[in-house]
Design a protein around this motif. Sequence first.
Motif, short mmCIF file in Angstrom:
data_model
loop_
_atom_site.label_atom_id
_atom_site.label_comp_id
_atom_site.label_asym_id
_atom_site.label_seq_id
_atom_site.Cartn_x
_atom_site.Cartn_y
_atom_site.Cartn_z
N ALA A 1 0.84 -1.20 0.00
CA ALA A 1 0.00 0.00 0.00
C ALA A 1 0.87 1.24 0.00
CB ALA A 1 -0.91 0.00 1.22
N ALA A 2 0.36 2.28 -0.63
CA ALA A 2 1.09 3.55 -0.65
C ALA A 2 0.94 4.25 0.68
CB ALA A 2 0.54 4.43 -1.77
N SER A 3 1.82 5.23 0.94
CA SER A 3 1.77 5.97 2.18
C SER A 3 0.68 7.04 2.08
CB SER A 3 3.11 6.63 2.46
OG SER A 3 3.03 7.43 3.61
N THR A 4 -0.52 6.65 2.49
CA THR A 4 -1.66 7.57 2.42
C THR A 4 -2.32 7.65 3.78
OG1 THR A 4 -3.07 5.74 1.73
CG2 THR A 4 -2.09 7.08 -0.01
N PRO A 5 -3.04 8.73 4.05
CA PRO A 5 -3.71 8.86 5.34
C PRO A 5 -4.70 7.72 5.57
CG PRO A 5 -3.69 10.95 4.17
CD PRO A 5 -3.24 9.90 3.20
N ILE A 6 -4.92 7.42 6.86
CA ILE A 6 -5.90 6.39 7.19
C ILE A 6 -7.29 6.96 6.94
CG2 ILE A 6 -6.74 4.85 9.00
CD1 ILE A 6 -4.08 5.17 10.40
N ALA A 7 -8.02 6.33 6.05
CA ALA A 7 -9.32 6.86 5.66
C ALA A 7 -10.44 6.15 6.41
CB ALA A 7 -9.52 6.71 4.16
N GLY A 8 -11.44 6.92 6.82
CA GLY A 8 -12.65 6.36 7.39
C GLY A 8 -12.52 5.90 8.83
N ASP A 9 -13.63 5.40 9.35
CA ASP A 9 -13.69 4.94 10.73
C ASP A 9 -13.50 3.44 10.86
OD1 ASP A 9 -14.24 7.54 11.57
OD2 ASP A 9 -16.41 7.28 11.26
N ASP A 10 -13.26 2.77 9.75
CA ASP A 10 -13.12 1.32 9.76
C ASP A 10 -11.99 0.90 8.81
OD1 ASP A 10 -13.68 -1.32 10.38
OD2 ASP A 10 -15.19 -1.53 8.79
N VAL B 1 -3.52 0.87 8.07
CA VAL B 1 -2.87 1.32 9.30
C VAL B 1 -1.36 1.13 9.21
CG1 VAL B 1 -2.65 0.94 11.78
CG2 VAL B 1 -4.92 0.91 10.72
N ILE B 2 -0.94 -0.01 8.72
CA ILE B 2 0.49 -0.28 8.60
C ILE B 2 1.14 0.67 7.60
CG2 ILE B 2 2.18 -1.98 7.81
CD1 ILE B 2 0.33 -4.12 9.02
N ALA B 3 0.45 0.90 6.47
CA ALA B 3 0.99 1.80 5.47
C ALA B 3 1.14 3.22 6.01
CB ALA B 3 0.10 1.80 4.22
N SER B 4 0.28 3.61 6.93
CA SER B 4 0.33 4.98 7.46
C SER B 4 1.58 5.25 8.27
CB SER B 4 -0.90 5.26 8.32
OG SER B 4 -0.81 4.61 9.58
N ILE B 5 2.23 4.19 8.76
CA ILE B 5 3.45 4.37 9.57
C ILE B 5 4.54 5.05 8.76
CG2 ILE B 5 5.27 3.16 10.82
CD1 ILE B 5 3.21 1.05 11.59
N VAL C 1 -2.90 -11.13 11.60
CA VAL C 1 -3.06 -9.72 11.93
C VAL C 1 -4.53 -9.43 12.19
CG1 VAL C 1 -2.65 -7.35 11.18
CG2 VAL C 1 -1.09 -9.16 10.46
N SER C 2 -4.81 -8.81 13.34
CA SER C 2 -6.19 -8.54 13.71
C SER C 2 -6.76 -7.34 12.95
CB SER C 2 -6.29 -8.25 15.21
OG SER C 2 -5.74 -6.95 15.49
N LYS C 3 -8.04 -7.21 12.99
CA LYS C 3 -8.71 -6.02 12.48
C LYS C 3 -8.41 -4.88 13.45
CE LYS C 3 -13.30 -4.20 11.34
NZ LYS C 3 -12.87 -3.70 10.03
N PRO C 4 -8.07 -3.66 12.96
CA PRO C 4 -7.76 -2.55 13.86
C PRO C 4 -8.96 -2.18 14.74
CG PRO C 4 -7.07 -2.07 11.60
CD PRO C 4 -7.91 -3.30 11.54
N VAL C 5 -8.66 -1.88 16.00
CA VAL C 5 -9.68 -1.38 16.91
C VAL C 5 -9.22 -0.05 17.47
CG1 VAL C 5 -10.54 -3.66 17.51
CG2 VAL C 5 -8.71 -2.65 18.87
N ALA C 6 -10.16 0.82 17.79
CA ALA C 6 -9.81 2.16 18.28
C ALA C 6 -9.37 2.12 19.73
CB ALA C 6 -11.01 3.09 18.12
N THR C 7 -8.36 2.94 20.06
CA THR C 7 -7.88 3.07 21.43
C THR C 7 -7.33 4.48 21.59
OG1 THR C 7 -6.51 2.06 23.16
CG2 THR C 7 -5.54 2.25 20.96
N GLY D 1 -5.94 9.65 19.70
CA GLY D 1 -6.65 8.52 19.15
C GLY D 1 -5.72 7.64 18.34
N ALA D 2 -5.85 6.32 18.50
CA ALA D 2 -4.95 5.39 17.81
C ALA D 2 -5.72 4.17 17.35
CB ALA D 2 -3.81 4.99 18.75
N TRP D 3 -5.13 3.49 16.36
CA TRP D 3 -5.64 2.20 15.91
C TRP D 3 -4.74 1.12 16.49
CZ3 TRP D 3 -10.34 2.30 14.37
CH2 TRP D 3 -10.82 3.36 13.60
N LEU D 4 -5.33 0.12 17.12
CA LEU D 4 -4.58 -0.95 17.76
C LEU D 4 -4.63 -2.21 16.90
CD1 LEU D 4 -3.04 -1.77 20.39
CD2 LEU D 4 -5.24 -2.67 21.21
N LEU D 5 -3.44 -2.71 16.53
CA LEU D 5 -3.30 -3.95 15.79
C LEU D 5 -2.71 -5.02 16.70
CD1 LEU D 5 -1.72 -2.76 12.41
CD2 LEU D 5 -4.10 -3.44 12.80
N THR D 6 -3.20 -6.23 16.57
CA THR D 6 -2.62 -7.35 17.31
C THR D 6 -2.04 -8.35 16.31
OG1 THR D 6 -4.21 -7.13 19.12
CG2 THR D 6 -3.04 -9.22 18.94
#
Length: 355
Positions: free
Chosen positions: A28-37, A43-47, A173-179, A185-190
């Motif tokens: 994935a390209a380095s683009t902003p995290i879009a949307g609420d889901d 999420v990984i690409a946003s790093i 890799v889990s689905k991101p959850v908000a934390t 605000g952050a997205w949590l990956l497991t």
Amino acid sequence: MKKSVWLPALIAPVVVAGAVAAPVIAQAASTPIAGDDPTAAAVIASIAKSSDAQYSGKLAQTSDLGLPELPAGAGGSSLEGDASDAFSLLTASHTARVYVDGPSKQRVQVTEQLAEQDLIRNGSTVWTWDSKERAATKTTLPSRAAESPASGTATPSDVAEQAIDAITPTTTVSKPVATTVAGHGAWLLTLTPKSSDTLVGSVQLAVDQQTGLPLRATVTATGADDPAFQVGFTSLEYGAPAARLFDFTPPTGADVDSKDLSDARPGSGARHHGSDGADRPTVSGSGWDTVVALPAGSADQAGLGSDATGLVDQLTTAVAGGRAVQTSLVSVYLTDDGRVLAGAVPVTALVAAAK
């Protein structure tokens, strides 16, 4: 800084990924995290986009690896030297102030027991300062140096990058959850290893929803509920830190050393004794079961030779062909012939790999 960097790196999350060579979860390209889901790939690409971030913050590191807590520099032959300092990084809690102005200006300050250690990078110049030893080192980096020099203190970005490198096909890799981390605000990956032989149960990464900056990294051992290792921001403010924070002048009377790497080329610092690469680390296994073996003499170079015999005996137990320690996340095996093997696997796997 006067610390054996490789040992904390091995026993902490660096070996979690080890020398794993696995594809990144998505191209994935380095683009902003879009949307609420968002997807995990987004999420990984946003790093990647956080490399130019400007911020100041406070980091907290906690470790519960099952090792006895040893006071650094406590005196006595069994607790002297860089080796005891290295183990203290793994058995005690630490805090650090971090200042970052893009990829070429960083400062890390670690303050403990009335002493301060600093690592300051400003462009191609890197200073390390140890107030207890009153010792400073100035290193001039190659002009194209793109990465910050390593220190004894891991950051969430360090742990995140190492875990991401080991994602597929060895990891679920889990689905991101908000934390929320440090008020952001952050997205949590497991990330959960698919292997049943590794000591690592899971790695959790919290990534800022707006900037892609990793805010917290947590590593939990197999079968455990509480983290064995965690590093994360307890406070974080975005914006360019004051320019003066990246300037450093050694105090009068300090012991100053200089290293000029400006003419160094990639890989030129590696040792090559013979065409067979006998002095290079070797890797066996795959994924989370990877074992890294350092050649004969590595224990002495890491400060675990005869001068640290008391410390080694205190922290390890005798096994076939040498001595070993198994923490909740990783094992280290010191062979009688001077080799060092490490991995996020039981000691028995290291002994087998050494044969």
